[in-house]
Design a protein around this motif. Structure first.
Motif, PDB file in Angstrom:
ATOM      1  N   CYS A   6      20.294 166.051  31.749  1.00  0.00           N
ATOM      2  CA  CYS A   6      20.769 164.680  31.903  1.00  0.00           C
ATOM      3  C   CYS A   6      19.595 163.705  31.975  1.00  0.00           C
ATOM      4  N   CYS A  13      18.684 162.184  37.463  1.00  0.00           N
ATOM      5  CA  CYS A  13      19.713 163.179  37.734  1.00  0.00           C
ATOM      6  C   CYS A  13      19.169 164.562  37.387  1.00  0.00           C
ATOM      7  N   TRP A  15      21.011 167.266  36.758  1.00  0.00           N
ATOM      8  CA  TRP A  15      22.062 168.081  36.160  1.00  0.00           C
ATOM      9  C   TRP A  15      21.655 168.636  34.792  1.00  0.00           C
TER      10      TRP A  15
HETATM   11 ZN   LIG Z   1      23.698 163.253  35.297  1.00  0.00          ZN
END
Ligand SMILES: [Zn+2]
Length: 61
Positions: A6, A13, A15
């Motif tokens: 991400c 972030c 992720w």
């Molecule tokens: Zn994210």
């Protein structure tokens, strides 16, 4: 295995998406963006998808 971070499209972030195909990654990204970044489905534009695709990397792990 394909991976996408991400962070690579500019979000602060940690992720990461993992999948076998680009479509799998894009589906995970759409779900993540709407759930964790409060984005609306219509905000996930073709431009953003293109950005995501160009940041998908092959990974053996
Ligand atoms: Zn994210």
């Amino acid at each position: 295995m394909l991976k996408f971070k991400c962070r690579d499209v500019g979000f602060d972030c940690g992720w990461t998406a993992k999948g076998k195909t680009e479509d799998e990654i894009l589906a995970q990204c759409a779900a993540h963006a709407t759930k964790d970044h409060n984005m609306k489905p219509e905000e996930i534009t073709e431009e953003l998808k293109g950005k995501i695709k160009s940041n998908i990397h092959k990974s053996w792990f």
